[in-house]
Design a protein around this motif. Structure first.
Motif, PDB file in Angstrom:
ATOM      1  N   MET A   1       4.277  -2.997  25.142  1.00  0.00           N
ATOM      2  CA  MET A   1       2.856  -2.852  24.902  1.00  0.00           C
ATOM      3  C   MET A   1       2.639  -2.314  23.483  1.00  0.00           C
ATOM      4  N   ILE A   2       1.722  -2.910  22.770  1.00  0.00           N
ATOM      5  CA  ILE A   2       1.409  -2.507  21.397  1.00  0.00           C
ATOM      6  C   ILE A   2       0.261  -1.491  21.436  1.00  0.00           C
ATOM      7  N   SER A   3       0.490  -0.302  20.907  1.00  0.00           N
ATOM      8  CA  SER A   3      -0.572   0.707  20.844  1.00  0.00           C
ATOM      9  C   SER A   3      -1.520   0.374  19.688  1.00  0.00           C
ATOM     10  N   ARG A   4      -2.662   1.006  19.696  1.00  0.00           N
ATOM     11  CA  ARG A   4      -3.633   0.827  18.603  1.00  0.00           C
ATOM     12  C   ARG A   4      -3.004   1.244  17.272  1.00  0.00           C
ATOM     13  N   GLU A   5      -2.275   2.334  17.279  1.00  0.00           N
ATOM     14  CA  GLU A   5      -1.632   2.823  16.056  1.00  0.00           C
ATOM     15  C   GLU A   5      -0.595   1.812  15.554  1.00  0.00           C
ATOM     16  N   GLN A   6       0.183   1.238  16.466  1.00  0.00           N
ATOM     17  CA  GLN A   6       1.175   0.228  16.076  1.00  0.00           C
ATOM     18  C   GLN A   6       0.497  -1.019  15.520  1.00  0.00           C
ATOM     19  N   ALA A   7      -0.608  -1.421  16.112  1.00  0.00           N
ATOM     20  CA  ALA A   7      -1.347  -2.591  15.634  1.00  0.00           C
ATOM     21  C   ALA A   7      -1.856  -2.364  14.214  1.00  0.00           C
ATOM     22  N   LEU A   8      -2.418  -1.188  13.973  1.00  0.00           N
ATOM     23  CA  LEU A   8      -2.921  -0.861  12.633  1.00  0.00           C
ATOM     24  C   LEU A   8      -1.787  -0.775  11.616  1.00  0.00           C
ATOM     25  N   GLN A   9      -0.674  -0.166  12.019  1.00  0.00           N
ATOM     26  CA  GLN A   9       0.474  -0.070  11.115  1.00  0.00           C
ATOM     27  C   GLN A   9       0.995  -1.463  10.777  1.00  0.00           C
ATOM     28  N   PHE A  10       1.144  -2.306  11.791  1.00  0.00           N
ATOM     29  CA  PHE A  10       1.609  -3.669  11.562  1.00  0.00           C
ATOM     30  C   PHE A  10       0.683  -4.388  10.581  1.00  0.00           C
ATOM     31  N   ALA A  11      -0.611  -4.334  10.824  1.00  0.00           N
ATOM     32  CA  ALA A  11      -1.578  -5.036   9.977  1.00  0.00           C
ATOM     33  C   ALA A  11      -1.504  -4.554   8.533  1.00  0.00           C
ATOM     34  N   ASN A  12      -1.452  -3.246   8.345  1.00  0.00           N
ATOM     35  CA  ASN A  12      -1.391  -2.710   6.985  1.00  0.00           C
ATOM     36  C   ASN A  12      -0.091  -3.085   6.288  1.00  0.00           C
ATOM     37  N   GLU A  13       1.032  -3.019   7.015  1.00  0.00           N
ATOM     38  CA  GLU A  13       2.314  -3.413   6.423  1.00  0.00           C
ATOM     39  C   GLU A  13       2.321  -4.905   6.097  1.00  0.00           C
ATOM     40  N   TRP A  14       1.793  -5.721   6.990  1.00  0.00           N
ATOM     41  CA  TRP A  14       1.775  -7.173   6.813  1.00  0.00           C
ATOM     42  C   TRP A  14       0.961  -7.562   5.579  1.00  0.00           C
ATOM     43  N   VAL A  15      -0.243  -6.999   5.468  1.00  0.00           N
ATOM     44  CA  VAL A  15      -1.095  -7.299   4.314  1.00  0.00           C
ATOM     45  C   VAL A  15      -0.450  -6.786   3.024  1.00  0.00           C
ATOM     46  N   ALA A  16       0.097  -5.584   3.043  1.00  0.00           N
ATOM     47  CA  ALA A  16       0.744  -5.033   1.839  1.00  0.00           C
ATOM     48  C   ALA A  16       1.926  -5.898   1.414  1.00  0.00           C
ATOM     49  N   ALA A  17       2.716  -6.376   2.373  1.00  0.00           N
ATOM     50  CA  ALA A  17       3.870  -7.223   2.039  1.00  0.00           C
ATOM     51  C   ALA A  17       3.410  -8.531   1.415  1.00  0.00           C
ATOM     52  N   TRP A  18       2.362  -9.128   1.982  1.00  0.00           N
ATOM     53  CA  TRP A  18       1.839 -10.366   1.390  1.00  0.00           C
ATOM     54  C   TRP A  18       1.292 -10.107  -0.013  1.00  0.00           C
ATOM     55  N   ASN A  19       0.552  -9.030  -0.182  1.00  0.00           N
ATOM     56  CA  ASN A  19      -0.030  -8.735  -1.490  1.00  0.00           C
ATOM     57  C   ASN A  19       1.040  -8.431  -2.531  1.00  0.00           C
ATOM     58  N   ALA A  20       2.198  -7.968  -2.091  1.00  0.00           N
ATOM     59  CA  ALA A  20       3.333  -7.741  -2.988  1.00  0.00           C
ATOM     60  C   ALA A  20       4.157  -9.018  -3.173  1.00  0.00           C
ATOM     61  N   HIS A  21       3.791 -10.086  -2.446  1.00  0.00           N
ATOM     62  CA  HIS A  21       4.527 -11.361  -2.464  1.00  0.00           C
ATOM     63  C   HIS A  21       5.989 -11.141  -2.068  1.00  0.00           C
TER      64      HIS A  21
END
Length: 118
Positions: A1-21
């Motif tokens: 089960m994905i917690s709200r905190e895990q979902a937010l962490q995933f989203a922020n890491e995912w966007v940051a990784a894409w923005n860093a290419h």
């Protein structure tokens, strides 16, 4: 089960990784055999059904996409979550609005992703 905190962490890491290419950082969130669906896969002539399976196939596609959109920058707007899924709503390439659906396995890795765009 994905917690709200895990979902937010995933989203922020995912966007940051894409923005860093940084494809290695992006791909670290996925299983080795995950499946990706996107109209961009179809539009770029990568796959006739808009789907790819496996990290290497998706990496090849994303490398071509980063070359095509060298100024790629995502802006995160909203993170929605459920039991084992997350939807990230963001601004994608060329100002397109996007909603990306992610399904997670029991180890917290994405095994299925689907991109939706306006």
């Amino acid at each position: 089960m994905i917690s709200r905190e895990q979902a937010l962490q995933f989203a922020n890491e995912w966007v940051a990784a894409w923005n860093a290419h940084d494809l290695d950082a992006v791909l670290a969130h996925y299983t080795g055999d995950f499946e990706m669906s996107s109209p961009f896969i179809l539009q770029m002539g990568i796959s006739p059904d808009g789907r790819l399976k496996g990290k290497q196939n998706v990496r090849n596609y994303w490398e071509k996409a980063l070359a095509k959109y060298s100024d790629l920058h995502f802006e995160l707007h909203e993170v929605l979550s459920c039991m084992n899924t997350v939807i990230i709503y963001y601004t994608s390439v060329n100002g397109k609005k996007a909603a990306e659906f992610f399904a997670f396995d029991e180890n917290g890795k994405v095994f299925q992703a689907m991109g939706h765009y306006n």
